[in-house]
Design a protein around this motif. Structure first.
Motif: not given
Lengths: 241, 241
Positions: A102-129
């Motif tokens: 995203v190219l703005a008229r000032s450095v400060f307003e520059h940005a990136v167009n993006y899609r992002s997902a953040m997931i928070y969880a306790v990872p559980r190692p799978l053991t059942d085949p």
């Protein structure tokens, strides 16, 4: 993404939204998407994830492939598992797709167009085949739809040698930025500078045969038809899980 | 990258390599690259980073833009800074470029071709205005070469409102996987299945003018000439810092 800061809340599986302190909007509220469908759209469109875990040697952010179903994300956890087996720590896994500059008229307003997902969880190692096999199939089908049925599936030994972690999708946030810069009506608009977007597009190329391949083996249709298609489709033509 | 596990050692600035426990090869030794030039090649070719930090609310992996010079990486730290100011904790920032899918004869041998750099350092929030301005310029020029001189540069107020973190490049690792699958000489090669690579390529598209732009303002050359070029070039035509 100077702006990729405050995550937004997606909610418990299949429901409307309840935010936790971790996923509530801290900044840039307008970028938060509170629809669970948005989470699946990002997960479907993405290709790899970055998994952050506290390992014995310290914090690590590891790129990894993933798959998912309605309730869980599945990630390979070869490194992560060193520490994960030690205790029940919440990890964060982030899937990001960059769509352009995203190219703005000032450095400060520059940005990136993006899609992002953040997931928070306790990872559980799978053991059942059976559960592990099902999770691996989701990872495989996310990366390369059709390969699971085409190639040799995991042996018992290979399955045992694979570490797969399941992470609940209950606590997640999605952020999306799209469109032109925000300074079109600012004082800087009078500077007479060009402003806009420089989009990027990632496409699958023509398959390259393994040099070890004997002659006469055709590229299977499920691989060949991907050439020229978008790697990170805006609206993947796949139903929600 | 089921295989994206064991990081390799890059070394102290400008020198040959000394590994730490965190960056030593733990697995898949053959994927480690011990040349500092490889680190800069990944940083030059990459576009965004994933910064992992321990925040007050827990571990977060945040996508962010970055820039770098010979000794340091510079990242935007709006979220991260909440907790970073609290204490001196080592963070991990990872830059990953996906180059394609590796399609093997068995699910187990599937992989991803990629280039990845992991950097471990205590993020240092920049406070000196000159140092901050220089760091911001590196970020800006990494994202959009030429924009720094073309657009309005940060005001004192904007500079104060920007959080920029510097992270030493002394402790880093680089991993690269390229080429065909590894099972061309295995028993599975007799299965008669196609195997190979499905490369992906990301290219900058034609610039899109901000709808708010008055007519008659041409796309500047430094933006226009990027259209059609690779987003993640294999061998960026830029000298090492």
């Amino acid at each position: 993404m100077p702006d990729a800061a405050g995550p937004a809340a997606a909610g418990p599986a299949g429901l409307a939204l309840s935010s936790t302190p971790r996923t509530s909007h801290r900044r840039l509220r307008e970028q938060g998407r509170t629809d669970r469908a948005e989470l699946f759209a990002v997960l479907r469109a993405g290709f790899i994830a970055h998994l952050g875990v506290q390992a014995a040697s310290g914090l690590m952010v590891v790129p990894t492939v993933y798959g998912f179903d309605e309730r869980q994300l599945y990630v390979h956890g070869s490194v992560a598992s060193q520490s994960l087996t030690a205790g029940e720590q919440v990890a964060c896994v982030t899937v990001t797709i960059v769509d352009g500059l995203v190219l703005a008229r000032s450095v400060f307003e520059h940005a990136v167009n993006y899609r992002s997902a953040m997931i928070y969880a306790v990872p559980r190692p799978l053991t059942d085949p059976a559960e592990k096999l099902a999770g691996l199939r989701l990872v495989s089908e996310h990366l390369a739809p059709g390969q699971w049925e085409y190639v040799r599936q995991p042996s018992r030994k290979e399955l045992a040698a694979t570490t797969l972690l399941a992470m609940s999708l209950d606590e997640a946030s999605v952020k999306v930025r799209s469109g032109p810069p925000d300074d079109g009506d600012s004082a800087d608009a009078g500077l007479g500078l060009w402003a806009g977007e420089l989009p990027l597009a990632a496409a699958w190329q023509q398959p390259l045969a393994d040099p070890a391949l004997p002659p006469g083996i055709a590229v299977p249709a499920h691989i060949g038809r991907r050439a020229g298609t978008s790697v990170y489709p805006e609206d993947p033509d796949i139903p929600d899980p």
